[in-house]
Design a protein around this motif. Structure first.
Motif, short mmCIF file in Angstrom:
data_model
loop_
_atom_site.label_atom_id
_atom_site.label_comp_id
_atom_site.label_asym_id
_atom_site.label_seq_id
_atom_site.Cartn_x
_atom_site.Cartn_y
_atom_site.Cartn_z
N ASN A 274 7.88 2.73 -43.72
CA ASN A 274 8.96 2.62 -42.75
C ASN A 274 8.73 1.49 -41.76
O ASN A 274 9.67 0.76 -41.40
CB ASN A 274 9.12 3.95 -42.00
CG ASN A 274 9.88 4.99 -42.80
OD1 ASN A 274 10.98 4.74 -43.28
ND2 ASN A 274 9.28 6.15 -42.95
N LEU A 275 7.49 1.34 -41.33
CA LEU A 275 7.18 0.26 -40.39
C LEU A 275 7.46 -1.09 -41.05
O LEU A 275 8.06 -1.99 -40.44
CB LEU A 275 5.72 0.34 -39.94
CG LEU A 275 5.26 -0.71 -38.93
CD1 LEU A 275 6.12 -0.67 -37.67
CD2 LEU A 275 3.78 -0.50 -38.58
N GLY A 276 7.07 -1.24 -42.31
CA GLY A 276 7.36 -2.48 -43.03
C GLY A 276 8.85 -2.74 -43.17
O GLY A 276 9.30 -3.89 -43.08
N PHE A 277 9.62 -1.69 -43.37
CA PHE A 277 11.07 -1.82 -43.48
C PHE A 277 11.67 -2.33 -42.17
O PHE A 277 12.44 -3.30 -42.15
CB PHE A 277 11.68 -0.46 -43.85
CG PHE A 277 13.17 -0.40 -43.75
CD1 PHE A 277 13.97 -1.10 -44.64
CD2 PHE A 277 13.79 0.37 -42.78
CE1 PHE A 277 15.36 -1.05 -44.56
CE2 PHE A 277 15.17 0.44 -42.69
CZ PHE A 277 15.95 -0.28 -43.58
N TRP A 278 11.31 -1.69 -41.05
CA TRP A 278 11.88 -2.10 -39.77
C TRP A 278 11.39 -3.48 -39.36
O TRP A 278 12.15 -4.28 -38.79
CB TRP A 278 11.52 -1.07 -38.69
CG TRP A 278 12.22 0.24 -38.86
CD1 TRP A 278 11.65 1.42 -39.24
CD2 TRP A 278 13.61 0.52 -38.68
NE1 TRP A 278 12.60 2.42 -39.31
CE2 TRP A 278 13.81 1.90 -38.96
CE3 TRP A 278 14.71 -0.25 -38.30
CZ2 TRP A 278 15.07 2.50 -38.87
CZ3 TRP A 278 15.96 0.35 -38.21
CH2 TRP A 278 16.13 1.70 -38.49
N GLN A 279 10.14 -3.81 -39.66
CA GLN A 279 9.63 -5.16 -39.37
C GLN A 279 10.40 -6.22 -40.15
O GLN A 279 10.74 -7.29 -39.62
CB GLN A 279 8.14 -5.24 -39.70
CG GLN A 279 7.24 -4.50 -38.74
CD GLN A 279 5.79 -4.50 -39.20
OE1 GLN A 279 5.50 -4.71 -40.38
NE2 GLN A 279 4.88 -4.27 -38.28
N THR A 280 10.71 -5.91 -41.42
CA THR A 280 11.46 -6.85 -42.25
C THR A 280 12.86 -7.06 -41.69
O THR A 280 13.38 -8.18 -41.68
CB THR A 280 11.53 -6.35 -43.70
OG1 THR A 280 10.21 -6.27 -44.23
CG2 THR A 280 12.37 -7.28 -44.57
N LEU A 281 13.49 -5.98 -41.24
CA LEU A 281 14.83 -6.11 -40.65
C LEU A 281 14.81 -7.03 -39.43
O LEU A 281 15.71 -7.85 -39.24
CB LEU A 281 15.37 -4.74 -40.25
CG LEU A 281 15.78 -3.80 -41.38
CD1 LEU A 281 16.18 -2.45 -40.81
CD2 LEU A 281 16.94 -4.39 -42.19
N ARG A 282 13.78 -6.90 -38.61
CA ARG A 282 13.67 -7.76 -37.44
C ARG A 282 13.45 -9.21 -37.85
O ARG A 282 13.99 -10.14 -37.23
CB ARG A 282 12.53 -7.28 -36.54
CG ARG A 282 12.85 -6.00 -35.79
CD ARG A 282 11.62 -5.47 -35.03
NE ARG A 282 11.12 -6.45 -34.08
CZ ARG A 282 11.62 -6.66 -32.87
NH1 ARG A 282 12.67 -5.96 -32.46
NH2 ARG A 282 11.09 -7.55 -32.04
#
Length: 420
Positions: A285-293
């Motif tokens: 999940n952290l990787g997902f949100w970091q990618t969105l940013r």
């Protein structure tokens, strides 16, 4: 039950299923019907000289302290490509990972100090000159075992020259089995979500007229080597690489991502302890949100579809995370008072928390029944009463990761997994 009551229940259940999920389920159905019609009228074709073959594929495995599983994984690759096509990036391993891989005939590069998975992949691609020597590279996790027909079913998807990546179909490896009943619950939940998400959402997202796949999973997927130079594989500040690589394909308009849950299946060893499960889900999940940013500006179509998914993920996570409060609210109401209500409409009006809670469990049970019909795995039904609890845990971890992504970056360095 009266018509208004049916509509009320359907509306609340839909709230937990989601408009976005319903939309992609409809797109999946349209795609399935179109492909069925095409198969009925297609003319059998012979293999051409330009068709990709297993010898055109390099398999690249990034590994860190994987002595327990690397032998099984390397051996499984030998059923698909010549062993000379198998490459292992041993990223700062302190155990016998590299020695075991070499003994199995793989090409191995020792990387020290360790760089994390993304850095190891990027280094190995250059070190072995994979883009110059092969048409396609498969990125494979060290705990993954390929299905027997993986390449036979995956390579035809590259017949469309616009396809630059093929996302593998994920299923949970049942052998070696979990070490506890809790472990069995955890891997059953994970396998159920693989089935539902891939058949109902991702199949539609991969339709040629949509091209909206949000992740080409790094556990077992294929890329045309001609686009590797365009991808920022080891982008700084990210804890995982596969979301970023997928968004790079869309952001740079490199081509289509193909996916079909009926082909290119591989089996991954999912966590069977609560601690490992939480660590993995939080990291994903952290990787997902970091990618969105990192990819805040995308091409309009994919950006719009991705934004709709993100909004729904956030809303549904918030709703599901409130489930314990709904349980608490239900216990503040005496059961006889609920039973005494003359109609469902009155019960819903007087005790809305109970209706929301019931809708959440009904929607989750619907997911279980869909997964059961598709995969025929009876464990889904056996664990059905407890599976919503893990949905609640997933929702909490998703929201936590969203907050962490605002102030936390990562270098992708490994946390050694616990393998069975």
């Amino acid at each position: 039950m009266s018509n208004p009551a049916i509509l009320l229940v359907a509306l609340v259940v839909f709230l937990f299923v989601g408009a976005n999920a319903s939309f992609w389920t409809a797109v999946s159905a349209v795609r399935a019907l179109r492909e069925r019609r095409l198969r009925l009228h297609e003319v059998p074709q012979t293999l051409t000289s330009t068709a990709l073959r297993p010898r055109d594929v390099a398999i690249l495995i990034a590994a860190h302290d994987e002595e327990r599983g690397i032998q099984r994984t390397v051996r499984s690759t030998g059923q698909h490509v010549p062993r000379s096509n198998v490459f292992v990036a041993s990223d700062g391993s302190r155990d016998s990972t590299a020695a075991i891989a070499r003994a199995e005939g793989a090409n191995v590069v020792d990387i020290s100090p360790n760089r994390g998975k993304a850095g190891a992949l990027e280094h190995a691609i250059r070190w072995f000159r994979l883009a110059d020597r092969f048409e396609v590279v498969m990125l494979l996790d060290a705990d993954t075992v390929l299905g027997p027909d993986y390449l036979d079913s995956a390579l035809p998807l590259f017949a469309d020259e616009r396809v630059v990546a093929v996302a593998g179909t994920a299923r949970t490896a049942l052998f070696p089995g979990p070490t506890s009943r809790l472990g069995d619950l955890l891997i059953t939940h994970r396998d159920r979500m693989y089935v539902v998400m891939q058949y109902l959402l991702k199949f539609g997202q991969a339709a040629s007229f949509a091209n909206a796949v949000m992740i080409v999973p790094g556990f077992a997927s294929l890329y045309r080597t001609r686009i590797l130079a365009e991808l920022d594989i080891a982008a700084p500040g990210l804890v995982i690489e596969d979301f970023n690589m997928t968004f790079e394909v869309h952001a740079k308009r490199l081509g289509r991502i193909a996916f079909d849950p009926r082909v290119a299946t591989a089996y991954t060893q999912d966590p069977d302890t609560l601690r490992s499960y939480i660590a993995q889900v939080r990291r994903w999940n952290l990787g997902f949100w970091q990618t969105l940013r990192r990819h805040s500006r995308m091409q309009p179509r994919f950006g719009t579809l991705a934004a709709a998914s993100v909004v729904e993920i956030t809303i549904s996570s918030l709703l599901i995370a409130l489930a314990p409060l709904l349980v608490l609210a239900s216990f503040t109401v005496g059961l006889p008072e609920v039973v005494a209500c003359p109609s469902l409409e009155e019960a819903a009006a007087r005790f809305p928390a109970l209706l929301l809670l019931a809708a959440f469990f009904a929607a989750d049970l619907a997911l279980t029944l869909v997964a059961l019909c598709i995969s025929r795995r009876l464990a889904f039904l056996r664990w059905a009463p407890l599976l919503p609890v893990l949905r609640w845990l997933d929702a909490l971890l998703c929201l936590q990761a969203a907050l962490l992504s605002l102030r936390r970056s990562g270098d992708g360095r490994w946390r050694s997994p616990v393998r069975r």
